[in-house]
Design a protein around this motif. Structure first.
Motif, PDB file in Angstrom:
ATOM      1  N   ASN A 132     -28.463 -22.523  36.083  1.00  0.00           N
ATOM      2  CA  ASN A 132     -27.148 -23.152  36.245  1.00  0.00           C
ATOM      3  C   ASN A 132     -26.689 -23.850  34.977  1.00  0.00           C
ATOM      4  OD1 ASN A 132     -27.049 -22.224  38.829  1.00  0.00           O
ATOM      5  ND2 ASN A 132     -27.182 -24.210  39.829  1.00  0.00           N
ATOM      6  N   LEU A 133     -27.626 -24.421  34.230  1.00  0.00           N
ATOM      7  CA  LEU A 133     -27.236 -25.055  32.970  1.00  0.00           C
ATOM      8  C   LEU A 133     -26.718 -24.010  31.989  1.00  0.00           C
ATOM      9  CD1 LEU A 133     -26.960 -27.424  31.067  1.00  0.00           C
ATOM     10  CD2 LEU A 133     -29.382 -27.192  30.481  1.00  0.00           C
ATOM     11  N   ASP A 192     -25.293 -33.407  36.116  1.00  0.00           N
ATOM     12  CA  ASP A 192     -24.863 -34.577  36.890  1.00  0.00           C
ATOM     13  C   ASP A 192     -25.905 -35.686  36.854  1.00  0.00           C
ATOM     14  OD1 ASP A 192     -22.551 -33.283  37.512  1.00  0.00           O
ATOM     15  OD2 ASP A 192     -22.959 -33.064  39.657  1.00  0.00           O
ATOM     16  N   GLU A 219     -25.189 -21.274  32.686  1.00  0.00           N
ATOM     17  CA  GLU A 219     -23.836 -20.897  33.119  1.00  0.00           C
ATOM     18  C   GLU A 219     -22.814 -21.960  32.742  1.00  0.00           C
ATOM     19  OE1 GLU A 219     -23.971 -19.880  37.248  1.00  0.00           O
ATOM     20  OE2 GLU A 219     -25.291 -18.146  36.937  1.00  0.00           O
ATOM     21  N   GLU A 220     -23.193 -23.219  32.861  1.00  0.00           N
ATOM     22  CA  GLU A 220     -22.284 -24.306  32.489  1.00  0.00           C
ATOM     23  C   GLU A 220     -22.042 -24.318  30.980  1.00  0.00           C
ATOM     24  OE1 GLU A 220     -19.847 -27.702  32.562  1.00  0.00           O
ATOM     25  OE2 GLU A 220     -20.450 -26.304  34.146  1.00  0.00           O
ATOM     26  N   LEU A 221     -23.096 -24.125  30.196  1.00  0.00           N
ATOM     27  CA  LEU A 221     -22.941 -24.112  28.748  1.00  0.00           C
ATOM     28  C   LEU A 221     -22.089 -22.931  28.285  1.00  0.00           C
ATOM     29  CD1 LEU A 221     -26.565 -25.080  27.609  1.00  0.00           C
ATOM     30  CD2 LEU A 221     -24.531 -26.545  27.645  1.00  0.00           C
ATOM     31  N   LYS A 262     -26.532 -29.176  40.173  1.00  0.00           N
ATOM     32  CA  LYS A 262     -25.705 -29.464  38.997  1.00  0.00           C
ATOM     33  C   LYS A 262     -26.565 -30.207  37.975  1.00  0.00           C
ATOM     34  CE  LYS A 262     -22.220 -28.049  41.586  1.00  0.00           C
ATOM     35  NZ  LYS A 262     -21.677 -26.681  41.428  1.00  0.00           N
ATOM     36  N   ILE A 286     -19.574 -21.720  29.773  1.00  0.00           N
ATOM     37  CA  ILE A 286     -18.172 -22.094  29.990  1.00  0.00           C
ATOM     38  C   ILE A 286     -17.705 -23.050  28.904  1.00  0.00           C
ATOM     39  CG2 ILE A 286     -16.606 -23.338  31.548  1.00  0.00           C
ATOM     40  CD1 ILE A 286     -18.376 -22.315  33.868  1.00  0.00           C
ATOM     41  N   GLN A 287     -18.572 -23.999  28.575  1.00  0.00           N
ATOM     42  CA  GLN A 287     -18.192 -25.040  27.612  1.00  0.00           C
ATOM     43  C   GLN A 287     -18.217 -24.549  26.164  1.00  0.00           C
ATOM     44  OE1 GLN A 287     -16.973 -27.907  28.578  1.00  0.00           O
ATOM     45  NE2 GLN A 287     -17.403 -27.518  30.752  1.00  0.00           N
ATOM     46  N   LEU A 341     -22.589 -32.814  26.871  1.00  0.00           N
ATOM     47  CA  LEU A 341     -21.934 -31.731  26.126  1.00  0.00           C
ATOM     48  C   LEU A 341     -21.941 -32.009  24.625  1.00  0.00           C
ATOM     49  CD1 LEU A 341     -18.960 -30.852  28.502  1.00  0.00           C
ATOM     50  CD2 LEU A 341     -21.176 -29.701  28.254  1.00  0.00           C
ATOM     51  N   SER A 398     -32.258 -24.900  37.873  1.00  0.00           N
ATOM     52  CA  SER A 398     -31.655 -25.842  36.919  1.00  0.00           C
ATOM     53  C   SER A 398     -31.375 -25.142  35.588  1.00  0.00           C
ATOM     54  CB  SER A 398     -32.578 -27.042  36.692  1.00  0.00           C
ATOM     55  OG  SER A 398     -32.734 -27.823  37.846  1.00  0.00           O
TER      56      SER A 398
END
Length: 531
Positions: A116-117, A522, A119-121, A519, A123-124, A38, A113
């Motif tokens: 999903n990355l 991970d 989507e994670e970014l 993930k 959020i962050q 992150l 990958s």
């Protein structure tokens, strides 16, 4: 559904280069910029925002909008296309060849990958937008690498004598492939869906690029995937200054050669730069541009240019200049607001030869992320592993090591001479000490005798192990059969199998399972047990 995660190192299938990268080993740190964490993404966002201009962004949006005009675009992808106009939108990119019917399984893992990355970014970093991109390798010319896919260890191949960039290949003549595919797939509901997907992709689109875009869009459009076809004059125009530098100064050759020599001190070098890392691309032809004296020649043709002529050709027809493996990453980073490239171990290894080149031409070097890797197990296979007392990690052992371990575990007397070997080595240490005190000329004889004795002990151990395997032949057969079923040809199935094998069995739930469980940050290998 169950998932397990194990370290990439535990599989035995990943290079020293990648393992050191994941460990952030000091020996490799100089070959990448921000690490995929992150904090790394926070820094990368700042770097890219400060370098990516609004004119390039507007051109990208315009070209992609045009490319999607004839595509049945999803609401999610349309939203992401619109976001690309905004200065706070960044991309996460993966690239792949135009393999027939998506090719090996890891095609899916790369794209999921990236999805999903993003989507994670999101959020962050809620103030920014993140768009997953699939970069189609349409300018590749190695047709033999992409003209087939495997289904249950049967190779389904497309034979064609077309030449040039594969994205421009006509899809005519795929009826024979479809006939073979139909016989293999069967008549289930999921098989019918896949056959229709193939027909609509390859029979209703005139080029391989259009067909691949259709199939990828059908599979991943609902997740907002944006597909880039970079064999485009307007996109190539953004690269003109860098192509000129390549033609006239050979910057990439000098910098990549230097970086490669440094990297080679500890790691395997993946690619070797050429003096000019460009091809000349027209329909039916993609050949290297070479400089001989002061003349630029197109290899294996009669086409040649003076310096002035090739500069004029570039200005008029930038689409005719095709980046090779060294220049393609730069092209990607010039035209996209990109933060991260997701690739396999081999891909990322050659990216690590490029950082010095990126620095020299003042283009931000992206974060490199090792794509998710997955091993799929059925519940039946998981039960077999349990009944054989084989753990997930043990499954990845070399077959001879796995059999030795399990045969020994089940033997009345363990066939393992480690203690005897240690004792023998200790005796020869003592004998060398005696020789040194009496006559140094005997050292060679002592060493030779030690080697002979240890070799004899090893041979005896092998013979006894073979005898024990014969006694436990049922166990040996069951373990061998299961491991070869899971790891075809003693390699990861993601490089061997096509997604159709699992889609026919599980349908959309297979893609849903991947989407739910991969993930990217991970940085571990995933075992996925399908019900």
């Amino acid at each position: 559904m169950k998932t397990y995660q194990i370290p990439f190192k535990s599989t035995g299938f990943f290079s020293k280069t990648m393992l050191h990268y994941l460990e952030q080993n000091s020996k490799i740190k100089s070959f990448y910029n921000n690490f995929p964490s992150l904090d790394g993404f926070k820094n990368q966002i700042v770097e890219k925002r400060n370098s990516y201009n609004s004119e390039t962004r507007a051109n990208l949006f315009s070209v992609l909008t045009e490319q999607y005009e004839k595509v049945n675009i999803s609401e999610e992808t349309q939203t992401n296309l619109s976001k690309l106009k905004e200065p706070n939108t960044f991309t996460v990119t993966t690239g792949h060849q135009l393999n027939l019917f998506t090719g090996p399984l890891y095609f899916l893992y790369k794209i999921i990958s990236a999805i999903n990355l993003c989507e994670e970014l999101a959020i962050q970093f809620p103030e920014e937008n993140f768009v997953p991109v699939y970069w189609m390798a349409t300018e590749d010319h190695d047709f033999d690498e992409i003209n087939y896919f495997n289904f249950k260890q049967e190779k389904i191949r497309w034979n064609s004598n077309q030449q040039g960039g594969v994205g421009r290949f006509k899809t005519e003549g795929l009826e024979e492939v479809f006939s073979v595919l139909s016989n293999h797939f069967g008549t289930s509901k999921n098989a019918v869906y896949l056959k229709n997907l193939f027909k609509q992709g390859y029979f209703e689109h005139s080029t391989l690029a259009e067909a691949t875009r259709y199939i990828a869009n059908e599979l991943f459009g609902k997740y907002g995937l944006v597909i880039v076809e970079a064999d485009n004059a307007r996109l190539k125009r953004e690269l003109i200054p860098f192509i000129k530098e390549e033609l006239f100064d050979q910057t990439s050759y000098k910098t990549v050669l230097n970086a490669s020599e440094e990297l080679a001190q500890n790691y395997k070098v993946q690619v070797n730069p050429r003096e000019i890392n460009l091809f000349y691309l027209i329909d039916g032809l993609r050949e290297r541009i070479v400089l001989e004296d002061t003349i630029y020649k197109v290899n294996n043709t009669d086409v040649s240019f003076s310096r002035e002529e090739i500069e004029e050709e570039l200005e008029k027809h930038p689409e005719r200049f095709s980046p090779n493996v060294i220049m393609r990453p730069l092209y990607q980073e010039v035209i996209l607001p990109n933060l991260c490239y997701i690739g396999g171990g081999g891909e990322l290894a050659y990216w690590m030869q490029l950082k010095e080149f990126f620095n020299k031409v003042s283009v931000p070097y992206p974060i490199l992320l090792l794509r998710n890797s997955v091993q799929v197990l059925t519940e039946k296979q998981e039960r077999k592993l349990a009944s054989l007392n084989v753990s997930i990690k043990e499954l990845f052992l070399k077959q001879k090591d796995l059999l030795k371990l399990k045969v020994n575990e089940n033997a009345e007397e363990t066939v393992n001479f480690n203690e005897q070997r240690k004792f023998l080595e200790e005796q020869f240490v003592m004998l060398r000490g005696v020789a040194k005190k009496t006559d140094m000329s005997f050292i060679g004889a002592v060493n030779a005798q030690e080697k002979k004795q240890l070799k004899g002990l090893a041979n005896l151990e092998k013979r006894l192990l073979r005898a024990e395997k014969r006694k436990q032949q049922d166990l040996v057969h069951r373990i061998t059969t299961l491991q070869e079923e899971v790891l075809p040809n003693q390699s990861l199935e993601e490089r061997q199998r096509n997604f159709s094998e699992y889609f026919i069995e599980y349908g959309d739930s297979f893609l849903d399972a991947l989407k739910e469980n991969l993930k990217p940050l991970d940085l571990e290998f995933t075992m996925l047990v399908m019900k």
